[in-house]
Design a protein around this motif. Sequence first.
Motif: not given
Lengths: 426, 426
Positions: A268-277
């Motif tokens: 449950c604490n894995a990443l699901e989404c990368l928001l990149v500038h």
Amino acid sequence: MEQSNIDLEGTLRALCQRARTAARALAPLDRAQKDRALRAIAERLRAEAGEGKRSAVLAANAEDVAAARAAGVSEALVDRLVLDEARLAAIAGAVLEVASASDPVGQVVGMERRPNGLLVGQVRVPLGVIAMIYESRPNVTVDAAVLCLKSGNAAVLRGGKEAARSNAALGELISDALRSVGLPADAVQMVPSLDREATRILLGLTGMIDLAIPRGGEGLIRFVAENARVPVIQHYKGVNHLFADAGCDVEMAYRLVENGKLQRPGVCNALECLLVHEGVAAPLLGRVAALSERGLELRGDAATCALVPSARKAAEDDYGREFLAPILAVRVVRSLDEAIEHIGRYGSMHTEVICTPRYDHAQRFLREVDASCVLVNASSRFNDGGELGLGAEIGISTTKLHAYGPMGLASLTTLKWIAYGEGQTR
Amino acid sequence: MEQSNIDLEGTLRALCQRARTAARALAPLDRAQKDRALRAIAERLRAEAGEGKRSAVLAANAEDVAAARAAGVSEALVDRLVLDEARLAAIAGAVLEVASASDPVGQVVGMERRPNGLLVGQVRVPLGVIAMIYESRPNVTVDAAVLCLKSGNAAVLRGGKEAARSNAALGELISDALRSVGLPADAVQMVPSLDREATRILLGLTGMIDLAIPRGGEGLIRFVAENARVPVIQHYKGVNHLFADAGCDVEMAYRLVENGKLQRPGVCNALECLLVHEGVAAPLLGRVAALSERGLELRGDAATCALVPSARKAAEDDYGREFLAPILAVRVVRSLDEAIEHIGRYGSMHTEVICTPRYDHAQRFLREVDASCVLVNASSRFNDGGELGLGAEIGISTTKLHAYGPMGLASLTTLKWIAYGEGQTR
């Protein structure tokens, strides 16, 4: 209500009543008495691990595993179900770790003298009876039992059907250990019926159960939240984001993505989404794209797909989704505000990360993002009771009441007010 | 569902959505900004108090009072409903007290450096949207609004039907004050429909309301607890005991009975039952019997009636009963154990008192009695947020989750984990 349900309700009510009686006996125990019970459980688990094929727990587990395979259950799920000597020994080790943890019960918090001389404070006391509703892993049976015992609570355990025989054998082992140190065996009880009706009845027993904790897939958790009349603490899912800010250390951001997404994609604490500038999108996405060699699939917006030809176009519902797999949604954003807004819309209040070199952005992210754990320049995988210093963890809450984030032993207690006077009146 | 209910649900959902938006705006505010809003509310209340008959709030209240009298409502209930210049000024004073209280939001709790260098801690944040469901007293409208605002939460208020006009006027006053300092008026909203169906729908809006707090009679509270799908904190009633131990200071025990029972018989921390050790029964009951001159009625067991001829024989259901009147159940017991057992059976986990000269009995009573506040040699009337040092109080919880006992500003917040790293991964 049908006759059979009336009988079932009577059975469950009697079970909970016995648990309440046991809880009253546990509440005033000293730490030494509770740790003795935990060590007795650990010893029996180690003995079972040494018995090999003659172990009652392993024999029961073998039957569960055979039945699951015969029913066509996937190997991934079978793997969660399997117990062997090594796993039993590991479970015994986890029990001893809880035994070595300090006891929250009896801690006095904030005692102060009031203007009228009354000395008032709060003392940590157990909650009472805790019901755990969970799925296939039989180790949860032992984890939940010992965390409840250590915190002075009685446990009513309703595990998954697939693990019924394993859980019954573990329940026997725990009862036997409790009796051996003179504690009531009713302090840990397995629910005898595993159909949903039993769970529904159990969750309706207000005044009998002080807290229900569901652990499992979103379906199970929604069932519990929707049917409970007793207090529930839960999280549905972890839709966790990493925002890689302008000017961030691309190598650090890359390592946080790799660790967050690939170390254990199913948790449950894995990443699901990368928001990149947009300012770091080209170098960072270039590095992340190479993780396709290790099975990572990217699903991005138009800007992402322009930079990474191998990325798939993200569907709208890929944002806000818990993949539980090596798949990462990606979006290129123009500002911190856009990232915070995205998280407010799609996040699940579980774990959110910013990778930034900027002091002001770090502080704003910590303050404005609403999640049980918000991290700066660290992996989402740290939202975990052990990693945050709580010792063992019974679950993570995204309910804001009582506990928000990982729940350790202290989350299984409450604070009762106490006052020492010399005859004060109002 | 009928069409009208679908419309009602849509209305309530939209109201809560506006509250959520307002809550996001409140969460990051500094204390100064929130206190400015509270002072603006207090100023308007003081202005209304000075307007006399021209006051919009007092005019609305006069209509409520006239309607209640016309409907044959008892004078005791009418008294709860009435506002006048003095009461408005007192409410304004209470608002200024909340303004002077420290702000729990932003407090950092237990920050520590983990072995991997990660700096982790917890910070207090608002819960979000709090729904208050209450009965006739219009001052609760202001109390609840300012406690929610000060703790950074939006409030959805559903008061009693009898006070509908008063509450609407107070709601207008609060909205106006919020706008005057540039805060969203949606941060405090009155529910437009006051029938039970509206309350039921409101309590079903999971994900929209973070906490519901009912305040009122047992019927209202049971209705809320049984119909809520959102988290609820409540207490049903205060069935509070005083145990006068062997050898206790009879004069002190007498004063604790007098203060606990007669100072305000209608409140939840009043005494309902005296358990007296046989060793002090004759002198103590002799003193207590004299309180009949002040209207106290005793309902006792056989031993009590033998000592106090004017006492009525207690019916079985007089034990465990909240009289909310100058009536006291009495039982003569032979030991501390018998007293603790009686409380375990009949108590309501609210407030329990022992009057004793013995150290060991005091410690056992504090440890073994399960109640939100347990006192030694002090009046039950001290189970109160103000008296225990919490400042203003939004309610008392006998739910063990989140808050147990009086709930002050801190109980309207939760702790979010924060972590400062330098690129740590697992």
